[in-house]
Scaffold this motif. Structure first.
Motif, PDB file in Angstrom:
ATOM      1  N   GLU A   1      -2.833   5.272  58.790  1.00 35.68           N
ATOM      2  CA  GLU A   1      -1.564   4.602  58.585  1.00 35.68           C
ATOM      3  C   GLU A   1      -0.777   5.389  57.549  1.00 35.68           C
ATOM      4  O   GLU A   1      -1.345   6.010  56.640  1.00 35.68           O
ATOM      5  N   ILE A   2       0.517   5.358  57.673  1.00 29.13           N
ATOM      6  CA  ILE A   2       1.360   6.113  56.760  1.00 29.13           C
ATOM      7  C   ILE A   2       1.250   5.512  55.364  1.00 29.13           C
ATOM      8  O   ILE A   2       1.483   4.317  55.173  1.00 29.13           O
TER       9      ILE A   2
ATOM     10  N   ARG B   1      11.859  -4.762  52.064  1.00 31.47           N
ATOM     11  CA  ARG B   1      11.794  -4.483  53.491  1.00 31.47           C
ATOM     12  C   ARG B   1      12.762  -3.375  53.873  1.00 31.47           C
ATOM     13  O   ARG B   1      12.433  -2.485  54.670  1.00 31.47           O
ATOM     14  N   GLU B   2      13.937  -3.386  53.300  1.00 26.11           N
ATOM     15  CA  GLU B   2      14.927  -2.354  53.599  1.00 26.11           C
ATOM     16  C   GLU B   2      14.440  -0.989  53.138  1.00 26.11           C
ATOM     17  O   GLU B   2      14.641   0.016  53.827  1.00 26.11           O
ATOM     18  N   ARG B   3      13.782  -0.926  51.985  1.00 22.36           N
ATOM     19  CA  ARG B   3      13.267   0.348  51.495  1.00 22.36           C
ATOM     20  C   ARG B   3      12.148   0.876  52.401  1.00 22.36           C
ATOM     21  O   ARG B   3      12.056   2.074  52.669  1.00 22.36           O
TER      22      ARG B   3
ATOM     23  N   GLN C   1      13.668   2.251  55.585  1.00 21.65           N
ATOM     24  CA  GLN C   1      14.297   3.546  55.354  1.00 21.65           C
ATOM     25  C   GLN C   1      13.257   4.651  55.252  1.00 21.65           C
ATOM     26  O   GLN C   1      13.443   5.756  55.767  1.00 21.65           O
ATOM     27  N   LYS C   2      12.128   4.366  54.603  1.00 22.55           N
ATOM     28  CA  LYS C   2      11.076   5.375  54.482  1.00 22.55           C
ATOM     29  C   LYS C   2      10.459   5.687  55.840  1.00 22.55           C
ATOM     30  O   LYS C   2      10.125   6.834  56.133  1.00 22.55           O
ATOM     31  N   ARG C   3      10.289   4.655  56.668  1.00 25.06           N
ATOM     32  CA  ARG C   3       9.745   4.888  58.005  1.00 25.06           C
ATOM     33  C   ARG C   3      10.699   5.727  58.848  1.00 25.06           C
ATOM     34  O   ARG C   3      10.270   6.618  59.596  1.00 25.06           O
TER      35      ARG C   3
ATOM     36  N   THR D   1       8.422  -0.856  63.538  1.00 25.13           N
ATOM     37  CA  THR D   1       7.461  -1.958  63.591  1.00 25.13           C
ATOM     38  C   THR D   1       6.009  -1.500  63.466  1.00 25.13           C
ATOM     39  O   THR D   1       5.107  -2.331  63.542  1.00 25.13           O
ATOM     40  N   THR D   2       5.764  -0.211  63.286  1.00 24.53           N
ATOM     41  CA  THR D   2       4.381   0.264  63.242  1.00 24.53           C
ATOM     42  C   THR D   2       4.115   1.133  62.017  1.00 24.53           C
ATOM     43  O   THR D   2       4.997   1.859  61.557  1.00 24.53           O
TER      44      THR D   2
END
Length: 230
Positions: free
Chosen positions: A5-6, A39-41, A44-46, A89-90
């Motif tokens: 996982e990232i 959640r927004e951060r 953005q990273k994803r 979503t992943t």
């Protein structure tokens, strides 16, 4: 199973937890706001992770192979946006790499299918071990076509039974039967043991035409010079 996982959200959760504690006294409004901002951060990273990986994949492909006309059209833009929505979503690195590779495959050789959106959903709903299972049955299908023996011969029946497949895949037999059942429910495999003596459900299966098309879509044309998923 997907194990990688990232590792990009641990720091964000830590910062959020700290800020939530600091804002606890004034009221819950600040806590809710902090959750939304966290959640927004993360999103953005994803996005950044996906785009940078896609750029790396793109640089590994011969520019002459890219269909520039297609990647500038609405269909490719829609596909990119559709994939990006699923990426958000992943946390699975393997799934993200598959999405990146699909975009590259499409940029080189667009795949014509009415099931693209369904295939993209399936990438999220099955894991890498299940894709290995699909590949095993696809390879076995080729072998059955090439053999001169009939499918009813004991030698061939041994090869297509789940306990043999589990050994070849180095996988627990019970787990493989669960995967078979799940892949059958998604129409990627079909139960081929019905009506045969001494055969349990999900013991003898084969890859479906839908399963073959799914693998073709996620892997791309075998002649294409695209990078592997390694």
């Amino acid at each position: 199973m997907d194990s990688k996982e990232i590792d990009i959200i641990g720091d964000e959760i830590a910062v959020t937890g700290r800020n939530m504690l600091l804002n606890l006294a004034p009221g819950v409004g600040l806590m809710v706001r902090e959750l939304i901002e966290c959640r927004e951060r993360i999103i953005q990273k994803r996005i950044n992770y996906f785009v940078l990986g896609f750029e790396a994949f793109l640089k590994s492909v011969d520019p002459k192979c890219i269909d520039k006309t297609y990647i500038e059209c609405e269909d490719y833009n829609d596909l990119f946006y559709s994939i990006l929505q699923r990426v958000l979503t992943t946390k699975s690195e393997d799934k993200i790499k598959r999405f990146q590779k699909i975009l590259i495959n499409e940029a080189v050789c667009p795949y014509s299918s009415d099931f693209k959106e369904t295939f993209l959903d399936l990438i999220l709903r099955i894991n890498e071990d299940q894709i290995r299972v699909l590949n095993y049955y696809r390879n076995l299908r080729k072998e059955l076509k090439e053999t001169s023996q009939g499918e009813q011969s004991p030698e061939v029946l041994d090869k297509i039974r789940s306990f043999w497949a589990a050994k070849c895949l180095n996988m627990d037999y019970t787990l493989l039967k669960f995967y078979n059942q799940d892949l059958i429910s998604k129409s990627l495999l079909s139960d081929d043991g019905m009506g045969r003596l001494n055969t349990e459900a999900y013991d003898i299966v084969k890859i479906s035409a839908f399963g073959l098309e799914f693998l073709e879509f996620i892997e791309g044309d075998s002649e294409m010079k695209t990078p592997s998923l390694g």
